[in-house]
Design an enzyme around this catalytic site. Structure first.
Site: not given
Ligand code: UDX
Length: 423
Positions: A147, A149, A255, A316
């Site tokens: 999990f 990030r 992911c 991000k």
């Molecule tokens: C995700 C899961 O959170 C993690 O648990 C898993 O193992 C892998 O996938 P990650 O891909 O690193 O992690 O990104 P995450 O921080 O979850 O953000 C995903 C997307 O959502 C990004 O594009 C981010 O910008 C967007 N996001 C996130 C938003 O637009 N708003 C938010 O409040 C949070």
């Protein structure tokens, strides 16, 4: 208990897993097929931007607890206790997870796996894969979803919310779960299918949550409400929680998009439609269309020849990963309509097709009719916005991350537009 571990794949999941397990006291060998990458890792060089990871890799090399080898079979030794599969499972053409890398590694090691060695999958794989793979290799397969990030992977590994392990062979599952002893987290020992499902269900829930909040932001824009106030009001409810409530240009990364499509595919394969998840994926496209509409409006309807400055390209902040980045999809769509794109991202350099990539944010905004903030890098907040206003050819700053101080930009003579926020 100290264990001997082999990790196959040194992407952000595999390398973080290997380096962190070495930090927990295990003896770890990490394998990759890319010999040049292995050479760099042996020298302590880490390509990916992951805070704290290079330090852990270098410490592991110094203590001798972490080694790097080329090829999966070189990582398996007669006393290997656990082999982790951390190879990519990209989205296939039909949306399903492509398991070729997993199957190829297993084919390579099946004849040399020592008896009793547990094989753990970190790669996200369709529900039922662990049991199918166990038949293929004749060794217990444990689903141990990660999990992590990107950008906080080391911290997430060392301070997990939960450890999930699942297998039809409970003692193999326990053996994998015990590797994490010392971390303060509940360990759930499940059957394999449930463990595999936890990963999809969690990521897809997050995707649905984000699509929901993005739709609420669009609604706020149209009814004159402020999404920041709305999400604050929602977040106090512990059943909803405060996190993952920030609207943006759409969710991306390696992911969420892949897992959302894969779970739709899993559902279809058993005769279920899952319209809720389909809508979340569709809403993500609508969010992108919303951003494109706003750019067109700011350019008086046509993008042909319009100079657009982009601040941020990574999916991000805190990462240099462009995989499934909404910023790249937006840049490509704008370029396809004839816009000239100049972009700056503090973590990205080199060449990108159709985008003029510059190292200086002020260079990116020079001559632009519209500037878009697409990644929430904190340093964009402290740009000299008066200078930006002087350099731009237009006035509009579309802040898709609600990162900037709108009043400050107004005082600099710019028109700030956020997502779901009053101007
Ligand atoms: C995700 C899961 O959170 C993690 O648990 C898993 O193992 C892998 O996938 P990650 O891909 O690193 O992690 O990104 P995450 O921080 O979850 O953000 C995903 C997307 O959502 C990004 O594009 C981010 O910008 C967007 N996001 C996130 C938003 O637009 N708003 C938010 O409040 C949070």
């Amino acid at each position: 208990m100290q264990r001997k571990i082999a990790v196959v794949g040194t992407g952000y999941v595999g390398l973080t897993t290997g380096a962190c397990l070495a930090t927990l006291g295990h003896q770890v060998v990490c394998a990759d097929i890319d010999a040049a990458k292995v050479e760099r890792l042996r020298a302590g060089e880490v390509d990916i931007l992951e805070p704290g990871l290079a330090d852990l890799v270098q410490r592991g090399l110094r203590t001798g607890r972490l080694r790097f080898v080329v090829g999966a079979s070189a990582a398996v030794e007669p006393d290997t206790d656990v082999l982790f599969l951390c190879v990519p499972t990209p989205m296939g053409v039909d949306g399903s997870a492509d398991l070729r890398a997993v199957v190829s590694v297993l084919g390579e090691v099946r004849d040399i796996l020592p008896p009793g060695c547990a094989v753990a999958t970190k790669s996200t794989v369709p529900v039922g894969t662990a049991d199918r793979l166990a038949m293929m290799v004749g060794s217990p397969i444990v689903s141990n979803p990660e999990f992590l990030r990107e950008g906080t992977a080391v911290d997430d590994f060392l301070h997990p919310d939960r450890i999930v392990v699942g297998s039809s062979d409970r003692s193999a599952a326990r053996k994998v779960g015990e590797l994490y002893q010392g971390l303060q987290a509940p360990t759930l020992i499940l059957d394999a299918a449930s463990a595999e499902m936890v990963k999809y269900a969690a990521n897809c829930f997050l995707a649905v949550k984000l699509s929901y909040v993005n739709a609420i932001a669009q609604l706020c824009d149209r009814v004159g409400a402020d999404v920041l106030a709305v999400t604050e009001g929602m977040g106090y409810d512990p059943r909803i929680g405060r996190s993952f409530l920030k609207p943006g240009p759409g969710w991306g990364g390696s992911c969420l998009p892949k897992d959302a499509n894969a779970l739709v595919h899993v559902a279809e394969s058993v005769g279920l439609e899952f319209p809720l998840l389909r809508s979340a994926i569709e809403q993500n496209q609508r969010q992108l269309d919303e951003v494109l509409d706003r750019v067109r409006q700011a350019c008086d309807g046509t993008l042909r020849g319009a100079r657009i400055g982009l601040l941020g390209l990574a999916f991000k902040a805190g990462t240099n990963d462009l995989r499934d980045s909404p910023a790249i999809r937006i840049a490509d769509a704008l370029a396809a309509e004839g816009a000239e794109i100049t972009a700056h991202d503090p973590a990205i350099s080199g060449e990108l097709p159709g985008i003029r990539l510059v190292d200086d944010p002020y260079e990116a905004v020079k001559g632009a009719v519209v500037v878009l903030v697409l990644t929430e890098w904190p340093e964009f907040r402290s740009l000299d916005w008066t200078r930006v206003a002087e350099l731009m050819d237009g006035f509009t700053v579309l802040d898709t991350r609600n990162l900037l101080d709108g009043d400050l930009l107004s005082r600099a003579g710019l028109t700030w537009r956020g997502m779901g926020r009053p101007c």
